[in-house]
Design a protein around this motif. Structure first.
Motif, PDB file in Angstrom:
ATOM      1  N   VAL A   1       0.881  -1.171   0.000  1.00 53.56           N
ATOM      2  CA  VAL A   1       0.000   0.000   0.000  1.00 53.56           C
ATOM      3  C   VAL A   1       0.915   1.216   0.000  1.00 53.56           C
ATOM      4  N   VAL A   2       0.734   2.112  -0.935  1.00 54.21           N
ATOM      5  CA  VAL A   2       1.587   3.305  -0.987  1.00 54.21           C
ATOM      6  C   VAL A   2       0.717   4.525  -0.700  1.00 54.21           C
ATOM      7  N   GLY A   3       1.198   5.350   0.245  1.00 53.12           N
ATOM      8  CA  GLY A   3       0.403   6.493   0.718  1.00 53.12           C
ATOM      9  C   GLY A   3      -0.307   6.060   1.990  1.00 53.12           C
ATOM     10  N   ALA A   4       0.012   6.735   3.101  1.00 49.45           N
ATOM     11  CA  ALA A   4      -0.564   6.348   4.397  1.00 49.45           C
ATOM     12  C   ALA A   4      -1.509   7.424   4.916  1.00 49.45           C
ATOM     13  N   GLY A   5      -2.122   8.165   4.001  1.00 48.05           N
ATOM     14  CA  GLY A   5      -3.061   9.220   4.398  1.00 48.05           C
ATOM     15  C   GLY A   5      -4.451   8.637   4.650  1.00 48.05           C
ATOM     16  N   THR A   6      -5.452   9.466   4.409  1.00 51.42           N
ATOM     17  CA  THR A   6      -6.844   9.073   4.675  1.00 51.42           C
ATOM     18  C   THR A   6      -7.154   7.703   4.074  1.00 51.42           C
ATOM     19  N   MET A   7      -6.814   7.489   2.823  1.00 48.96           N
ATOM     20  CA  MET A   7      -7.187   6.240   2.144  1.00 48.96           C
ATOM     21  C   MET A   7      -6.238   5.100   2.442  1.00 48.96           C
ATOM     22  N   GLY A   8      -4.940   5.377   2.402  1.00 53.49           N
ATOM     23  CA  GLY A   8      -3.966   4.299   2.556  1.00 53.49           C
ATOM     24  C   GLY A   8      -4.119   3.570   3.886  1.00 53.49           C
TER      25      GLY A   8
ATOM     26  N   GLU B   1      -2.116   1.927  -4.763  1.00 55.46           N
ATOM     27  CA  GLU B   1      -1.456   3.245  -4.679  1.00 55.46           C
ATOM     28  C   GLU B   1      -2.477   4.285  -4.249  1.00 55.46           C
ATOM     29  N   ASN B   2      -2.147   5.002  -3.181  1.00 53.41           N
ATOM     30  CA  ASN B   2      -3.058   6.032  -2.615  1.00 53.41           C
ATOM     31  C   ASN B   2      -2.301   7.314  -2.319  1.00 53.41           C
ATOM     32  N   VAL B   3      -1.453   7.799  -3.209  1.00 57.42           N
ATOM     33  CA  VAL B   3      -0.743   9.044  -2.913  1.00 57.42           C
ATOM     34  C   VAL B   3      -1.569  10.228  -3.398  1.00 57.42           C
ATOM     35  N   THR B   4      -1.091  11.406  -3.082  1.00 56.50           N
ATOM     36  CA  THR B   4      -1.805  12.652  -3.347  1.00 56.50           C
ATOM     37  C   THR B   4      -2.296  12.722  -4.802  1.00 56.50           C
ATOM     38  N   GLU B   5      -3.482  13.292  -4.975  1.00 55.64           N
ATOM     39  CA  GLU B   5      -4.127  13.334  -6.293  1.00 55.64           C
ATOM     40  C   GLU B   5      -3.489  14.409  -7.195  1.00 55.64           C
ATOM     41  N   ARG B   6      -2.211  14.249  -7.467  1.00 56.49           N
ATOM     42  CA  ARG B   6      -1.495  15.171  -8.365  1.00 56.49           C
ATOM     43  C   ARG B   6      -0.688  14.325  -9.324  1.00 56.49           C
TER      44      ARG B   6
ATOM     45  N   ASN C   1      -5.742   3.889  -6.696  1.00 56.80           N
ATOM     46  CA  ASN C   1      -6.847   4.443  -5.919  1.00 56.80           C
ATOM     47  C   ASN C   1      -6.821   5.952  -6.111  1.00 56.80           C
ATOM     48  N   THR C   2      -7.413   6.392  -7.199  1.00 61.96           N
ATOM     49  CA  THR C   2      -7.482   7.817  -7.502  1.00 61.96           C
ATOM     50  C   THR C   2      -8.942   8.236  -7.455  1.00 61.96           C
ATOM     51  N   SER C   3      -9.175   9.538  -7.252  1.00 63.17           N
ATOM     52  CA  SER C   3     -10.553  10.027  -7.263  1.00 63.17           C
ATOM     53  C   SER C   3     -11.021  10.323  -8.680  1.00 63.17           C
TER      54      SER C   3
ATOM     55  N   ASP D   1      -9.121  19.300   0.428  1.00 63.32           N
ATOM     56  CA  ASP D   1      -7.975  19.371  -0.491  1.00 63.32           C
ATOM     57  C   ASP D   1      -8.117  18.338  -1.606  1.00 63.32           C
ATOM     58  N   THR D   2      -8.551  17.143  -1.253  1.00 61.47           N
ATOM     59  CA  THR D   2      -8.725  16.088  -2.261  1.00 61.47           C
ATOM     60  C   THR D   2      -9.914  16.410  -3.182  1.00 61.47           C
ATOM     61  N   VAL D   3     -10.959  17.016  -2.627  1.00 62.52           N
ATOM     62  CA  VAL D   3     -12.102  17.434  -3.474  1.00 62.52           C
ATOM     63  C   VAL D   3     -11.623  18.465  -4.493  1.00 62.52           C
TER      64      VAL D   3
HETATM   65  P1  NAD Z   1      -4.005  12.253   1.758  1.00 57.55           P
HETATM   66  O1  NAD Z   1      -3.546  13.610   1.419  1.00 57.55           O
HETATM   67  O2  NAD Z   1      -4.758  12.024   3.026  1.00 57.55           O
HETATM   68  O3  NAD Z   1      -2.739  11.243   1.766  1.00 57.55           O
HETATM   69  C1  NAD Z   1      -1.804  11.160   0.731  1.00 57.55           C
HETATM   70  C2  NAD Z   1      -0.537  10.520   1.297  1.00 57.55           C
HETATM   71  O4  NAD Z   1       0.363  10.264   0.206  1.00 57.55           O
HETATM   72  C3  NAD Z   1       0.229  11.414   2.290  1.00 57.55           C
HETATM   73  O5  NAD Z   1       0.416  10.725   3.510  1.00 57.55           O
HETATM   74  C4  NAD Z   1       1.561  11.693   1.584  1.00 57.55           C
HETATM   75  O6  NAD Z   1       2.658  11.809   2.481  1.00 57.55           O
HETATM   76  C5  NAD Z   1       1.667  10.460   0.701  1.00 57.55           C
HETATM   77  N1  NAD Z   1       2.604  10.600  -0.426  1.00 57.55           N
HETATM   78  C6  NAD Z   1       2.755  11.647  -1.268  1.00 57.55           C
HETATM   79  N2  NAD Z   1       3.696  11.364  -2.199  1.00 57.55           N
HETATM   80  C7  NAD Z   1       4.134  10.105  -1.927  1.00 57.55           C
HETATM   81  C8  NAD Z   1       5.099   9.252  -2.534  1.00 57.55           C
HETATM   82  N3  NAD Z   1       5.789   9.625  -3.622  1.00 57.55           N
HETATM   83  N4  NAD Z   1       5.311   8.032  -1.996  1.00 57.55           N
HETATM   84  C9  NAD Z   1       4.629   7.630  -0.905  1.00 57.55           C
HETATM   85  N5  NAD Z   1       3.690   8.393  -0.294  1.00 57.55           N
HETATM   86  C10 NAD Z   1       3.453   9.622  -0.799  1.00 57.55           C
HETATM   87  O7  NAD Z   1      -4.852  11.773   0.506  1.00 57.55           O
HETATM   88  P2  NAD Z   1      -6.014  10.653   0.451  1.00 57.55           P
HETATM   89  O8  NAD Z   1      -7.324  11.278   0.737  1.00 57.55           O
HETATM   90  O9  NAD Z   1      -5.585   9.448   1.215  1.00 57.55           O
HETATM   91  O10 NAD Z   1      -6.000  10.357  -1.127  1.00 57.55           O
HETATM   92  C11 NAD Z   1      -5.039   9.492  -1.706  1.00 57.55           C
HETATM   93  C12 NAD Z   1      -5.516   9.089  -3.086  1.00 57.55           C
HETATM   94  O11 NAD Z   1      -6.756   8.391  -2.964  1.00 57.55           O
HETATM   95  C13 NAD Z   1      -5.773  10.309  -3.996  1.00 57.55           C
HETATM   96  O12 NAD Z   1      -5.449   9.983  -5.317  1.00 57.55           O
HETATM   97  C14 NAD Z   1      -7.276  10.509  -3.828  1.00 57.55           C
HETATM   98  O13 NAD Z   1      -7.839  11.169  -4.930  1.00 57.55           O
HETATM   99  C15 NAD Z   1      -7.755   9.070  -3.720  1.00 57.55           C
HETATM  100  N6  NAD Z   1      -9.034   8.853  -3.032  1.00 57.55           N
HETATM  101  C16 NAD Z   1      -9.394   9.629  -1.974  1.00 57.55           C
HETATM  102  C17 NAD Z   1     -10.602   9.364  -1.321  1.00 57.55           C
HETATM  103  C18 NAD Z   1     -11.017  10.158  -0.115  1.00 57.55           C
HETATM  104  O14 NAD Z   1     -12.184  10.056   0.292  1.00 57.55           O
HETATM  105  N7  NAD Z   1     -10.137  10.908   0.513  1.00 57.55           N
HETATM  106  C19 NAD Z   1     -11.431   8.316  -1.753  1.00 57.55           C
HETATM  107  C20 NAD Z   1     -10.993   7.528  -2.837  1.00 57.55           C
HETATM  108  C21 NAD Z   1      -9.798   7.808  -3.470  1.00 57.55           C
END
Ligand code: NAD
Length: 289
Positions: A6-13, A87-92, A116-118, A237-239
């Motif tokens: 799982v890559v990205g430990a934010g809200t989704m990861g 993969e759940n990293v920032t939506e950029r 896992n992108t929006s 921010d994700t919206v």
């Molecule tokens: P978030 O901002 O909560 O977390 C993103 C995480 O990615 C951060 O912890 C950041 O440090 C990490 N990150 C950034 N660059 C990285 C890299 N190169 N390697 C490893 N980690 C890295 O965002 P989120 O809400 O968890 O969203 C993640 C993805 O999931 C986005 O693409 C978003 O569109 C998608 N998504 C979000 C939701 C939601 O409800 N929030 C639902 C479905 C999908």
């Protein structure tokens, strides 16, 4: 499949990690941010403890067992032996694209990539790898460990074997799916993001308060949550990033983010993750049970 990355430990990861670790998988959770990994560990521990308290009949594993299956790391090289990466990293794009080049180099050729992108088209992400047939959209809902259904997106080059193996993995984790074709925002977020943006416009114009907007959706349409509560849960921010992706892809004015959304993100009011969005939140566990 036993070993999941799982890559990205934010809200989704963290929710995705919780889901797979609870269903018996070994999970390697990678983030560039150590504080994000620490916060993920705390969130997984409290959600696992809560599950034991509120759903004892379903015999969820103890928190320490769930955590024992997770490796928390900043080292992407530890994904060298996983069978599936979510993969759940920032939506950029400028964050996702280089990451996929790195994943391509680190993971075995057979490893599947679940995006896992929006809103980003899966075909575009697949094109950033040398394995486009093994890239698929796995759009988990938030919180991923509690939502029963995953929107699965077949990119233009996703192979049937990738679809079959992904659906089997989701079934192993007790998840249903809806399989859709590739479009920016897929089905869910083409509808949801524009709805949220319009709800924000109504507040911006002084037509209604956030509470009243949400009450109308809950009390008139029997939605479990209103659009602004949902926006706070997703993260404003994700919206915003998702609307920007949709606007960039379609070029249509209806996707232009409302100025109030921009101002709230600039003010650091991103919803539950910052304890303040359209509503205030405590600093405890924000997962919906
Ligand atoms: P978030 O901002 O909560 O977390 C993103 C995480 O990615 C951060 O912890 C950041 O440090 C990490 N990150 C950034 N660059 C990285 C890299 N190169 N390697 C490893 N980690 C890295 O965002 P989120 O809400 O968890 O969203 C993640 C993805 O999931 C986005 O693409 C978003 O569109 C998608 N998504 C979000 C939701 C939601 O409800 N929030 C639902 C479905 C999908």
């Amino acid at each position: 499949m036993r070993r999941i990355g799982v890559v990205g430990a934010g809200t989704m990861g963290r929710g995705v990690t919780q889901l797979f670790a609870t269903s018996g998988h070994e999970v390697v959770l990678v983030d560039v941010s150590k504080p994000a990994l620490d916060a993920a560990r705390d969130s997984i521990r409290s959600a696992a403890r809560l599950a034991v308290l509120v759903r004892p009949g379903s015999a969820p594993p103890p928190a320490e067992e769930v955590l024992g299956r997770v490796t928390f790391t900043t080292d992407l090289a530890l994904l060298g032996d996983v069978e599936f990466v979510v993969e759940n990293v920032t939506e950029r794009w400028e964050v996702k694209q280089p990451l996929y080049a790195q994943l391509d180099a680190v993971c075995p050729a057979e490893t599947l990539f679940g995006v896992n992108t929006s809103a980003m088209p899966i075909t575009r992400v697949a094109g950033a790898t040398h394995r486009p047939g093994r890239v698929i959209g796995t759009h988990f809902m938030n919180p991923a460990h509690l939502k029963p259904t995953v929107e699965v997106i077949r990119g233009h080059r996703t192979s049937q074997e990738t679809v079959d193996r992904t659906l089997a993995l989701l079934e192993q984790a007790g998840r249903k799916h809806v399989l859709v074709g590739d479009s920016p925002g897929f089905v869910t977020n083409r509808v949801l993001m524009i709805t949220i943006n319009e709800a924000i416009a109504l507040v911006h114009e002084g037509i209604s308060s956030p509470t009243d907007v949400d009450r109308l959706f809950k009390e008139c349409f029997a939605h479990a949550m209103g659009p602004l509560e949902t926006a706070d849960l997703i993260g404003l921010d994700t919206v915003l990033l998702s609307l920007e992706v949709l606007h960039g892809e379609f070029g249509e004015l209806k996707y232009v983010p409302n100025p109030l959304l921009r101002r709230m993100v600039e003010a650091g009011r991103c919803g539950r993750k910052t304890n303040q969005g359209f509503y205030p939140y405590g600093s405890g566990n924000h997962d919906h049970e």
